[in-house]
Design an enzyme around this catalytic site. Structure first.
Site, PDB file in Angstrom:
ATOM      1  CG  HIS A  38      41.894  48.038  38.998  1.00 43.71           C
ATOM      2  ND1 HIS A  38      42.690  48.336  38.798  1.00 43.71           N
ATOM      3  CD2 HIS A  38      41.273  47.353  37.963  1.00 43.71           C
ATOM      4  CE1 HIS A  38      43.630  46.812  37.399  1.00 43.71           C
ATOM      5  NE2 HIS A  38      42.346  46.324  37.527  1.00 43.71           N
ATOM      6  CG  ASP A  97      66.381  40.328  30.800  1.00 36.99           C
ATOM      7  OD1 ASP A  97      65.413  39.971  31.209  1.00 36.99           O
ATOM      8  OD2 ASP A  97      67.257  39.708  30.545  1.00 36.99           O
ATOM      9  CE  LYS A 141      49.873  41.955  38.186  1.00 39.25           C
ATOM     10  NZ  LYS A 141      49.102  43.824  38.095  1.00 39.25           N
ATOM     11  CD  GLU A 191      47.564  46.002  36.680  1.00 35.61           C
ATOM     12  OE1 GLU A 191      48.550  45.641  36.109  1.00 35.61           O
ATOM     13  OE2 GLU A 191      47.097  46.341  36.974  1.00 35.61           O
TER      14      GLU A 191
HETATM   15  C1  MEV Z   1      46.814  44.896  40.820  1.00 39.65           C
HETATM   16  O1  MEV Z   1      48.258  44.700  39.425  1.00 39.65           O
HETATM   17  C2  MEV Z   1      47.535  44.569  41.823  1.00 39.65           C
HETATM   18  C3  MEV Z   1      47.111  44.665  42.165  1.00 39.65           C
HETATM   19  O2  MEV Z   1      46.908  43.063  43.390  1.00 39.65           O
HETATM   20  C4  MEV Z   1      48.117  45.031  44.198  1.00 39.65           C
HETATM   21  C5  MEV Z   1      48.048  44.798  45.465  1.00 39.65           C
HETATM   22  O3  MEV Z   1      47.055  43.626  45.711  1.00 39.65           O
HETATM   23  O4  MEV Z   1      48.248  44.418  46.174  1.00 39.65           O
HETATM   24  C6  MEV Z   1      46.496  46.182  43.708  1.00 39.65           C
END
Ligand code: MEV
Length: 436
Positions: free
Chosen positions: A393, A296, A280, A85
């Site tokens: 991003h 792992d 995530k 990513e």
């Molecule tokens: C993207 O990979 C991760 C985010 O969505 C985490 C979040 O929303 O805190 C930016």
């Protein structure tokens, strides 16, 4: 319709590829070329990778990046990260710099306990079984001494064994619940070997003992396996600084930023839809280091998310709060990882990554991983409550879009300059390339 194949694993690598290309790619030569172009030129190195799994046909690349300037308990580290990513490594590096200027990250280990269970069915009296297990526990430990001897020398071994009566949840269901200390290894093989040996001995001892009826002797071992849920194997990482030392963000005072940040983390604490995405973001940092260090990530992922739901509802793994005039942000993560065994010495890039980190102990690596998770979470939530996530991003994604559109070097250079001040989107980049 493709024809089923038997004995596929016994074919040579070339034969496997030829079969796949004939069955699924209509004999297209590029299908084979793509695979072979990713083979390592060094045959010995390729053979090493071939042997990691069955039916290897090529290598699957992930970028290995590094995020410098991580001040962890006063020591400066550059952290290796393997991830696809675009924005993750940049975000980690940014958070490292931010907190490096504000006292750095602090960490501690809260526990190192691993868990394994023998699940079995026993139809007799639970109290009788309980006292029998207590009586034979020293024999179990003796029985597996050939498996545990080395681990004990290194300071680990089996640290507990108890019978758990689960008959309220399932008829006749019992467990031997064992705890382990596996020092610098993740310990899966060690734990599973101990469990399987103990399960056999359990059957044997009950079978031989006249206190059990012939029906009771018929215990069924359902399975013996470690648990990837490790709620007592925890690394904690945190940052804190006076609110005055935070950066004032676009349109927000330092205090307003701190309060909005805390609110965003609280929302993740109480709202599962947000919590999953919030976590995530943490796992973006965690998995990247876990993979770079040959650990792992499926085990870590499974354990972490179970931990996030330990109170009955899935929630945030991190906490943010204001204490007096200080902004505080912390993360506790269950992490069953190792720095010996597995791929650690075998995969050249894993070995390199470990060396970059100063060949850490498992305890040290757990703390580094927790920091990577916290840093990533800070970077994400900071963007979310200020500029929004897309700005940074998409900036990082720009190169992917340019590559997808086959931009040449000069077009890329112009685009990077242009999009410093303009929002990135696929169509905006497409239009820009047409205009230059
Ligand atoms: C993207 O990979 C991760 C985010 O969505 C985490 C979040 O929303 O805190 C930016």
């Amino acid at each position: 319709m493709q024809t089923p194949i038997s004995g596929f694993s016994r074919l040579s690598k070339e034969e496997k590829i030829d079969w796949i290309v004939s069955q699924y790619f209509n004999q297209k030569p590029e299908a084979k070329d793509t695979l072979t172009s990713y083979w390592n030129q060094d045959e010995k190195r390729q053979a090493l990778h071939d042997d990691f799994i069955e039916n290897t046909i090529s290598n699957y690349y992930l970028p290995l990046g590094v995020a410098p300037n991580f001040n962890i308990n006063g020591e400066l580290l550059t952290i290796p990260m393997a991830i696809e990513e675009s924005s993750v490594v940049a975000a980690a590096a940014k958070a490292a710099k931010y907190w490096g200027e504000r006292g750095g990250f602090k960490t501690e280990i809260i526990g190192e306990e691993k868990i394994g269970q023998v699940h079995f069915i026993y139809t007799g009296d639970a109290a009788k079984l309980g006292s029998f297990i207590t009586e034979i526990t020293p024999r179990f430990l003796e029985d597996v001494s050939d498996i545990t001897a080395n681990m004990i020398k290194r300071g680990g071994g089996i640290t507990g064994l108890e019978l758990r009566d689960k008959t309220a949840e399932m008829q006749d269901y019992f467990q031997l619940h064992l705890t382990f200390h596996t020092v610098d290894s993740m310990g899966a093989n060690f734990i599973n070997s101990c469990l399987e040996a103990i399960a056999k001995r359990l059957q044997h001892y009950i079978n031989q003992d006249d206190r059990f009826t012939s029906e009771e002797k018929e215990i069924e071992i359902v399975m013996s396996i470690l648990s990837n849920y490790v709620p007592n194997c925890i690394a904690k990482a945190w940052v804190r600084c006076p609110i005055e030392e935070l950066e004032a963000e676009e349109g927000l005072s330092k205090r307003a930023f701190a309060e909005k940040f805390v609110r965003a983390v609280n929302i993740a604490q109480l709202e599962p839809y947000r919590a999953v995405t919030h976590n995530k973001g943490i796992m973006n940092g965690v998995d990247a280091v876990v993979i770079a260090t040959g650990n792992d990530f499926r085990a870590v992922e499974a354990g972490v998310h179970a931990y996030a739901a330990r109170q009955g509802q899935y929630g945030s793994l991190s906490k943010a709060f204001i204490e007096g005039d200080e902004f505080c942000f912390e993360l506790e993560l269950p992490l069953a990882i190792g720095t010996v065994g597995g791929l650690t010495k075998l995969h050249p890039l894993v070995k390199w990554s470990m060396e970059l980190l100063g060949n850490p102990s498992a305890k040290e690596l757990m703390q580094i991983i927790a920091v990577a998770g916290l840093a990533q979470n800070f970077a994400a939530v900071r963007s979310l409550v200020t500029s929004g996530i897309q700005k940074g991003h998409m900036k990082m994604h720009l190169l992917n879009i340019l590559n997808q559109l086959n931009a040449n070097d000069s077009q890329k250079e112009k685009a990077i300059e242009h999009f410093k001040t303009t929002a990135v989107s696929y169509s905006a980049v497409e239009n820009f390339l047409q205009s230059v």
